[in-house]
Design an enzyme around this catalytic site. Sequence first.
Site, short mmCIF file in Angstrom:
data_model
loop_
_atom_site.label_atom_id
_atom_site.label_comp_id
_atom_site.label_asym_id
_atom_site.label_seq_id
_atom_site.Cartn_x
_atom_site.Cartn_y
_atom_site.Cartn_z
N PRO A 139 38.12 43.03 41.91
CA PRO A 139 39.04 42.91 42.99
C PRO A 139 39.46 41.60 43.05
O PRO A 139 39.15 40.69 42.39
CB PRO A 139 38.09 42.92 44.22
CG PRO A 139 36.79 43.65 43.73
CD PRO A 139 36.58 43.31 42.26
N LYS B 291 38.64 35.55 38.40
CA LYS B 291 38.93 36.13 36.99
C LYS B 291 39.66 34.87 36.34
O LYS B 291 39.51 34.46 35.25
CB LYS B 291 39.79 37.43 37.17
CG LYS B 291 38.88 38.50 37.70
CD LYS B 291 39.77 39.77 37.61
CE LYS B 291 41.04 39.78 38.33
NZ LYS B 291 40.61 39.76 40.10
N THR B 292 40.62 34.48 37.11
CA THR B 292 41.48 33.35 36.28
C THR B 292 40.72 32.04 36.16
O THR B 292 40.63 31.28 35.37
CB THR B 292 42.61 32.76 37.49
OG1 THR B 292 43.39 34.32 37.57
CG2 THR B 292 43.52 31.89 36.70
N HIS C 220 30.65 49.74 72.15
CA HIS C 220 30.39 49.76 70.75
C HIS C 220 29.01 49.25 70.40
O HIS C 220 27.80 49.72 69.66
CB HIS C 220 31.29 48.90 69.92
CG HIS C 220 32.47 49.57 69.82
ND1 HIS C 220 32.88 50.92 69.26
CD2 HIS C 220 33.79 49.32 70.14
CE1 HIS C 220 33.74 51.20 69.04
NE2 HIS C 220 34.86 50.32 69.71
N GLY D 291 40.38 37.71 44.02
CA GLY D 291 39.91 36.76 44.68
C GLY D 291 38.44 36.55 44.25
O GLY D 291 37.52 36.03 44.68
N ASP E 205 39.45 52.78 66.36
CA ASP E 205 38.19 53.40 66.06
C ASP E 205 38.34 54.93 65.68
O ASP E 205 37.66 55.43 64.96
CB ASP E 205 37.49 53.33 67.45
CG ASP E 205 37.31 51.93 67.96
OD1 ASP E 205 37.36 51.09 67.11
OD2 ASP E 205 37.45 51.58 69.17
N GLU F 70 34.04 47.28 74.26
CA GLU F 70 33.08 46.37 73.17
C GLU F 70 31.75 46.32 73.41
O GLU F 70 30.80 46.85 72.52
CB GLU F 70 33.78 45.11 73.06
CG GLU F 70 34.98 44.63 72.93
CD GLU F 70 35.43 45.18 71.35
OE1 GLU F 70 34.50 45.49 70.64
OE2 GLU F 70 36.60 45.86 71.18
#
Length: 675
Positions: free
Chosen positions: A247, A252-253, A472, A249, A544, A469
């Site tokens: 993925p 790899k570099t 949830h 970030g 949602d 909220e």
Amino acid sequence: MVDKKKTINKKRTDKNKKKSKQKRVFSNKDEFLKSLPKNTKIIKIPGTPFLWLLILIVLISSIYYMTHGDYTKQIDTSDGITLLKGDTVKRVEITEGTQKVTLNLASDYSKNGQNYGTQVEFFYVSPQGSSVMEAVEKSKLSDGYNSTVPQENPLMSLIGFILPFLIITAIFLFLMNRMGGKNNPMSFGKSRAKLQDENKEKISFSDVAGVDEAVEELGEIKDFLTKPKAFEKLGAKIPKGVLLYGPPGTGKTLLARAVAGEAKVPFYTMSGSDFVEMFVGVGASRVRDLFIQAKQNAPCIIFVDEIDAVGRHRGSGLGGGHDEREQTLNQLLVEMDGFDVNTNIILIAATNRPDILDPALLRPGRFDRQVQVEAPDLKGREAILAVHAKNKPFKKGINLNFVAKRTPGYTGADLANVLNEAALLAARAGKKEIDNEDIDEAIDRVMAGPQKKTLKMNEKEMRNTAYHEGGHALVAAAMNYTDPVTKVTILPRGRALGFTSVMPTEDKYSITRNELLDQLSYAMGGRVAEEVVFHDPSTGASNDIEKATSIARRMVTEFGMTSTLGAVKLGSHSPEPYMGHYNSEKEYSDEVAFEIDKEVRQLIEDAHNQAYDAIMKNRKMLDKLASELLKKETLTEDELVKIFKGIKKSPKRKIWLSAPRRKVSNRPPVKLQRK
């Protein structure tokens, strides 16, 4: 004997001088400038082809006016006829085509106080031609008259022929200059790879954390470059290519730069898109030039970032491929196959999409090693945070392990961004140290976006958001297979008016059916709370519903978690017509599509009912939670634990059977041996 020694030493000196005078190849202008002595004066010629084109036009205009310079002043036709009838005209010149009459006068001609000099001209139209000639013939001219036909200047004719070609050439050179990115306009076929500056601080494996397996794999590459003979004695061959995939970030570099820093060899870096240009053959030329430079500086490392830009499967796409990209890929395949075993050149490439790369590029002998670089686990995240925490002043008591637990799924780039945001917030507040408040706010900013302080909701909307909220959080706490609720806030961030954070206590790599069903119920908790409390749901639950529908559809079509359709993968999760394998026909019948929609709706309906039951059993707790949110706006994990104390849990589901005939085994699994 002395003379012979002197002669031998002189020959050696001459050989060394010849060697030192051998042609050196520079990869770019900066490398060449650095090789010059310190006192060397560099004279830069400013301008572009358009500037030189402008200078050329001005020069041609000057030549034209010099060759066609005519200072004769023009008078009216009636005044010219009057002069011809008088006795002041000495000579007349009549020009065919332009219908111009030039008069040479014996004395200056003046009119209305303006002096026109001794040479004037006037023009006439065709119907006036006979009267003008009659006036000329009747005029007493001491030097006579002459009729001329204008002849084009040979010099101007030549310039008019050459000028368009010069303009086209200047525009072409300008475009090539912009395309090539070099000072030499014809260098667009040269490699655009950048050679890492030796004077810059190099990265080592100590600067890389959280990807121990990848570091171990690449550590052997370093040994190949630094001690090749140790491997050659055992008949081992140096890997020609290493593909890093994972993925964005994940580092790899950074890993490629660390290999170059550890091996202390030249490091060429280039993007895959730098190979592809508008003209066919330019990319292949750049590939050849890149490997020529690398062979002259071997041993070295070539790093190609985003190689999928040039290494995509040949023949892919609705249009049947791309000639320039495919020619570039063909040249890259040839160069990798043409490596000399003892050349000590390693090609490291990075991509986020290894599945779309051409199979010929991935076979052994080209990319011998394929190293997966994934998001780090808990231990890896803590190590990455420790690397990025260097040179940052933290307040005593900051626990990086706790920060790592709060950031599951974060990549190395995300974690670096979290600590950087925390430092920026501390600096903005005028603090001298970074504290837990800054880190907490930084995590929220990275996850959900910056807080919208200018967005002021009225009391009614604040209450609706608090109940939404709270629904949830309450349903998540009432379920049996959900992760703990760590934070609830009604402060708007990004596109959300509030959010509820549910974080696992440890890293997870698979999810059970019961956990997915609990996620569905938890997702519907906000909508159910609005229905129960206000009897009028709002649009706040749209996201949602979208998430719940996506989970339910994947349970049916990908995970095989329904007894009606069974363990069958139905359809492609992400069809990609650009891969060249696009199939316009449906992969299942209309009857199966009907059953899929029916199963998805049933899963959502069951989750809706479970969320409803959980909220109805704990309605007083929901009111208390909403009141606390309206007072404090944000509740932490410790505060939520106190509120949810004594919560009535939902009953556990019955054991799910994939088919009625497959009975439940009464034999339990082996016991876990905890370390």
